[in-house]
Design a protein around this motif. Structure first.
Motif, PDB file in Angstrom:
ATOM      1  N   LEU A 141       0.817  -1.217   0.000  1.00 17.40           N
ATOM      2  CA  LEU A 141       0.000   0.000   0.000  1.00 17.40           C
ATOM      3  C   LEU A 141       0.852   1.268   0.000  1.00 17.40           C
ATOM      4  CD1 LEU A 141      -2.925  -0.917   2.442  1.00 17.40           C
ATOM      5  CD2 LEU A 141      -2.945  -0.838  -0.061  1.00 17.40           C
ATOM      6  N   GLY A 142       2.151   1.126   0.304  1.00 16.46           N
ATOM      7  CA  GLY A 142       3.028   2.286   0.239  1.00 16.46           C
ATOM      8  C   GLY A 142       3.091   2.884  -1.156  1.00 16.46           C
ATOM      9  N   LEU A 143       2.857   2.052  -2.174  1.00 17.42           N
ATOM     10  CA  LEU A 143       2.848   2.539  -3.554  1.00 17.42           C
ATOM     11  C   LEU A 143       1.576   3.315  -3.876  1.00 17.42           C
ATOM     12  CD1 LEU A 143       4.325  -0.562  -5.424  1.00 17.42           C
ATOM     13  CD2 LEU A 143       5.436   1.657  -5.078  1.00 17.42           C
ATOM     14  N   TRP A 144       0.604   3.239  -2.978  1.00 23.72           N
ATOM     15  CA  TRP A 144      -0.642   3.984  -3.195  1.00 23.72           C
ATOM     16  C   TRP A 144      -0.805   5.115  -2.174  1.00 23.72           C
ATOM     17  CZ3 TRP A 144      -0.142  -0.637  -5.482  1.00 23.72           C
ATOM     18  CH2 TRP A 144      -0.695  -0.792  -6.741  1.00 23.72           C
ATOM     19  N   ALA A 145       0.318   5.600  -1.639  1.00 34.26           N
ATOM     20  CA  ALA A 145       0.255   6.767  -0.753  1.00 34.26           C
ATOM     21  C   ALA A 145      -0.282   7.958  -1.537  1.00 34.26           C
ATOM     22  CB  ALA A 145       1.650   7.080  -0.210  1.00 34.26           C
ATOM     23  N   GLY A 146      -1.178   8.710  -0.943  1.00 32.08           N
ATOM     24  CA  GLY A 146      -1.735   9.874  -1.621  1.00 32.08           C
ATOM     25  C   GLY A 146      -2.780   9.534  -2.666  1.00 32.08           C
ATOM     26  N   ALA A 147      -3.390   8.354  -2.568  1.00 29.75           N
ATOM     27  CA  ALA A 147      -4.366   7.935  -3.574  1.00 29.75           C
ATOM     28  C   ALA A 147      -5.605   8.845  -3.592  1.00 29.75           C
ATOM     29  CB  ALA A 147      -4.788   6.487  -3.338  1.00 29.75           C
ATOM     30  N   ALA A 148      -6.088   9.257  -2.408  1.00 31.98           N
ATOM     31  CA  ALA A 148      -7.319  10.058  -2.343  1.00 31.98           C
ATOM     32  C   ALA A 148      -7.181  11.393  -3.083  1.00 31.98           C
ATOM     33  CB  ALA A 148      -7.729  10.277  -0.890  1.00 31.98           C
ATOM     34  N   PRO A 149      -6.168  12.221  -2.777  1.00 31.63           N
ATOM     35  CA  PRO A 149      -6.048  13.466  -3.528  1.00 31.63           C
ATOM     36  C   PRO A 149      -5.718  13.241  -5.001  1.00 31.63           C
ATOM     37  CG  PRO A 149      -4.150  13.168  -2.075  1.00 31.63           C
ATOM     38  CD  PRO A 149      -5.163  12.139  -1.691  1.00 31.63           C
ATOM     39  N   THR A 150      -5.064  12.127  -5.324  1.00 30.23           N
ATOM     40  CA  THR A 150      -4.779  11.828  -6.729  1.00 30.23           C
ATOM     41  C   THR A 150      -6.067  11.541  -7.485  1.00 30.23           C
ATOM     42  OG1 THR A 150      -2.664  10.859  -6.053  1.00 30.23           O
ATOM     43  CG2 THR A 150      -3.394  10.414  -8.293  1.00 30.23           C
ATOM     44  N   GLN A 175       6.542  11.299   1.730  1.00 30.83           N
ATOM     45  CA  GLN A 175       6.909  10.858   3.072  1.00 30.83           C
ATOM     46  C   GLN A 175       6.953   9.331   3.158  1.00 30.83           C
ATOM     47  OE1 GLN A 175       4.045  12.494   5.832  1.00 30.83           O
ATOM     48  NE2 GLN A 175       2.376  11.200   5.121  1.00 30.83           N
ATOM     49  N   SER A 176       7.994   8.845   3.792  1.00 27.63           N
ATOM     50  CA  SER A 176       8.183   7.404   3.935  1.00 27.63           C
ATOM     51  C   SER A 176       7.493   6.915   5.201  1.00 27.63           C
ATOM     52  CB  SER A 176       9.674   7.070   3.998  1.00 27.63           C
ATOM     53  OG  SER A 176       9.866   5.703   4.311  1.00 27.63           O
ATOM     54  N   ARG A 177       6.815   5.789   5.096  1.00 25.80           N
ATOM     55  CA  ARG A 177       6.116   5.226   6.247  1.00 25.80           C
ATOM     56  C   ARG A 177       7.042   4.422   7.144  1.00 25.80           C
ATOM     57  NH1 ARG A 177       0.021   3.729   4.428  1.00 25.80           N
ATOM     58  NH2 ARG A 177      -0.259   5.389   2.894  1.00 25.80           N
ATOM     59  N   SER A 178       8.290   4.267   6.724  1.00 31.86           N
ATOM     60  CA  SER A 178       9.226   3.455   7.503  1.00 31.86           C
ATOM     61  C   SER A 178      10.011   4.283   8.522  1.00 31.86           C
ATOM     62  CB  SER A 178      10.218   2.758   6.567  1.00 31.86           C
ATOM     63  OG  SER A 178      10.984   3.715   5.858  1.00 31.86           O
ATOM     64  N   GLY A 179       9.768   5.591   8.543  1.00 30.19           N
ATOM     65  CA  GLY A 179      10.572   6.458   9.397  1.00 30.19           C
ATOM     66  C   GLY A 179       9.909   6.883  10.683  1.00 30.19           C
ATOM     67  N   GLY A 180       8.900   6.155  11.135  1.00 33.22           N
ATOM     68  CA  GLY A 180       8.236   6.510  12.384  1.00 33.22           C
ATOM     69  C   GLY A 180       6.927   7.252  12.132  1.00 33.22           C
ATOM     70  N   ASP A 181       6.623   8.255  12.986  1.00 34.60           N
ATOM     71  CA  ASP A 181       5.367   8.991  12.855  1.00 34.60           C
ATOM     72  C   ASP A 181       5.331   9.785  11.559  1.00 34.60           C
ATOM     73  OD1 ASP A 181       4.533   8.031  15.279  1.00 34.60           O
ATOM     74  OD2 ASP A 181       5.272   9.771  16.405  1.00 34.60           O
ATOM     75  N   LEU A 182       4.178   9.781  10.920  1.00 35.13           N
ATOM     76  CA  LEU A 182       4.000  10.521   9.675  1.00 35.13           C
ATOM     77  C   LEU A 182       3.562  11.936   9.989  1.00 35.13           C
ATOM     78  CD1 LEU A 182       2.106   7.847   7.529  1.00 35.13           C
ATOM     79  CD2 LEU A 182       4.546   8.376   7.517  1.00 35.13           C
ATOM     80  N   LYS A 183       4.112  12.885   9.270  1.00 36.02           N
ATOM     81  CA  LYS A 183       3.736  14.286   9.473  1.00 36.02           C
ATOM     82  C   LYS A 183       2.294  14.512   9.030  1.00 36.02           C
ATOM     83  CE  LYS A 183       5.001  19.049   8.268  1.00 36.02           C
ATOM     84  NZ  LYS A 183       5.038  19.517   9.656  1.00 36.02           N
ATOM     85  N   TYR A 184       1.938  13.918   7.900  1.00 37.03           N
ATOM     86  CA  TYR A 184       0.586  14.081   7.359  1.00 37.03           C
ATOM     87  C   TYR A 184      -0.157  12.757   7.471  1.00 37.03           C
ATOM     88  CZ  TYR A 184       3.034  18.056   5.273  1.00 37.03           C
ATOM     89  OH  TYR A 184       3.798  19.180   5.075  1.00 37.03           O
ATOM     90  N   LYS A 185      -1.321  12.772   8.120  1.00 38.81           N
ATOM     91  CA  LYS A 185      -2.078  11.553   8.389  1.00 38.81           C
ATOM     92  C   LYS A 185      -3.041  11.194   7.262  1.00 38.81           C
ATOM     93  CE  LYS A 185      -0.098  11.836  12.411  1.00 38.81           C
ATOM     94  NZ  LYS A 185       1.113  11.044  12.699  1.00 38.81           N
ATOM     95  N   GLY A 186      -3.290  12.121   6.374  1.00 44.83           N
ATOM     96  CA  GLY A 186      -4.221  11.878   5.281  1.00 44.83           C
ATOM     97  C   GLY A 186      -4.475  13.169   4.528  1.00 44.83           C
ATOM     98  N   MET A 187      -5.375  13.110   3.549  1.00 47.92           N
ATOM     99  CA  MET A 187      -5.602  14.257   2.682  1.00 47.92           C
ATOM    100  C   MET A 187      -6.071  15.494   3.447  1.00 47.92           C
ATOM    101  SD  MET A 187      -7.971  14.532  -0.773  1.00 47.92           S
ATOM    102  CE  MET A 187      -9.527  14.188   0.074  1.00 47.92           C
ATOM    103  N   PHE A 188      -7.111  15.350   4.258  1.00 49.40           N
ATOM    104  CA  PHE A 188      -7.659  16.518   4.959  1.00 49.40           C
ATOM    105  C   PHE A 188      -6.704  17.018   6.041  1.00 49.40           C
ATOM    106  CE2 PHE A 188     -11.508  14.319   3.354  1.00 49.40           C
ATOM    107  CZ  PHE A 188     -11.966  15.342   2.531  1.00 49.40           C
ATOM    108  N   HIS A 189      -6.035  16.089   6.722  1.00 46.91           N
ATOM    109  CA  HIS A 189      -5.058  16.496   7.732  1.00 46.91           C
ATOM    110  C   HIS A 189      -3.910  17.259   7.082  1.00 46.91           C
ATOM    111  CE1 HIS A 189      -1.459  15.823  10.341  1.00 46.91           C
ATOM    112  NE2 HIS A 189      -2.323  16.212  11.268  1.00 46.91           N
TER     113      HIS A 189
END
Length: 312
Positions: A170-179, A245-259
């Motif tokens: 699913l990492g390859l589909w990061a940002g799918a919603a705004p796309t 943003q990489s999901r392997s580096g701990g907490d994500l700065k952005y949690k999703g499209m609206f966030h």
């Protein structure tokens, strides 16, 4: 002429979806090779939070000076492949959806039907092709440096494998919603506007046997490509941030499209949601101009050889 004969003639005078797909894929190859540097600059500007780059030309010159001119074509392989497949799917699926929305009696397509078909084609291309290819492309483009051995990702295949290994498929589909929102809206506007400009400027109606000159297709395609970037700027910025943003580096700065939209607005201001708009306008309208100039000639050749001769 009876209704059956009219129906048979209408079927003869329809360009098959596979021809639309072929025309789009050829146009995509030409567009990618011409406009890749603009896309690299757009990505760098959208990812720049510290003000390293002062504008389009400063960004381009900085990348060329510090990383070499070839750096402006970083990510070309996934970008060209992605454009080729994207346009093939976009043009083909749009043709299928337009056929489904045509009036069964008159064979005409309403503007509403054209917009829905375009939106559907945009959503399909976003989920199947655009998102995974753009994740790889953006990860490659955000890398800075001259030495390949110091880069985290060595190429598109290595990048995709690392993302899957470290972040899951699913990492390859990061940002799918705004796309999805960006591409759906873009294609709804683009197909409707392209048809409208063809009719208004050149009196060209779909499958009427008239083939536009390349410069005419370029003008219509360029104008049709302007509205989308202006309307979908926030979705494009958010898409880029989420994909980078990489999901392997701990907490994500952005949690999703609206966030992401709320965070960018709070930290960087409203104008940040349209970062990279100028290079998008430098890339997308010219890109659409190039693509349509090629695609219209390919479908025009088919019309001249098959449709026009079949109706004589």
């Amino acid at each position: 002429m009876g209704e059956k004969q009219k129906s048979q003639q209408n079927r003869k005078t329809t360009i098959p979806p596979y021809m639309k797909a072929v025309s789009g894929s050829i146009g995509g190859i030409v567009e990618a090779c011409c406009l890749q540097p603009i896309d690299v600059i757009k990505t760098r500007l959208q990812l720049d939070r510290s003000g390293t780059y002062k504008g389009i030309f400063h960004c381009g010159s900085t990348v060329s000076r510090t990383e070499g001119v070839r750096a402006l074509w970083k990510g070309l392989t996934p970008f060209a492949t992605h454009l080729t497949l994207k346009y093939a799917l976009r043009m083909g699926s749009n043709a299928v959806l337009q056929t489904a929305f045509k009036d069964s009696e008159t064979g005409k397509l309403s503007n509403q039907g054209r917009m829905i078909a375009g939106f559907g084609a945009g959503v399909l291309e976003a989920l199947v092709i655009v998102t995974p290819f753009e994740v790889v492309k953006i990860r490659l483009q955000q890398q800075k440096g001259l030495s390949p051995e110091l880069l985290r990702y060595k190429g598109p295949v290595h990048c995709a494998r690392m993302i899957v290994r470290e972040e899951g498929l699913l990492g390859l589909w990061a940002g799918a919603a705004p796309t999805v929102m960006r591409n759906g809206t873009n294609q709804a506007a683009m197909f409707t506007a392209k048809n409208a400009f063809d009719v208004i400027l050149w009196k060209k109606h779909e499958e009427d046997g008239k083939v536009l000159q390349p410069w005419q297709s370029m003008i219509s395609g360029f104008l049709a490509g302007i509205a989308g970037p202006v309307c979908t700027g926030p979705f494009d910025v958010v898409k880029t941030r989420l994909m980078a943003q990489s999901r392997s580096g701990g907490d994500l700065k952005y949690k999703g499209m609206f966030h992401a939209i709320r965070t960018i607005f709070a930290e960087e201001g409203l104008h940040a949601l349209w970062k990279g708009l100028l290079p998008r306008l430098m890339r997308i309208p010219p890109g659409q101009a190039i693509m349509w100039a090629v695609a219209d000639q390919v479908t025009g050749l088919y019309e001249r050889r098959h449709i026009h001769n079949a109706t004589l």
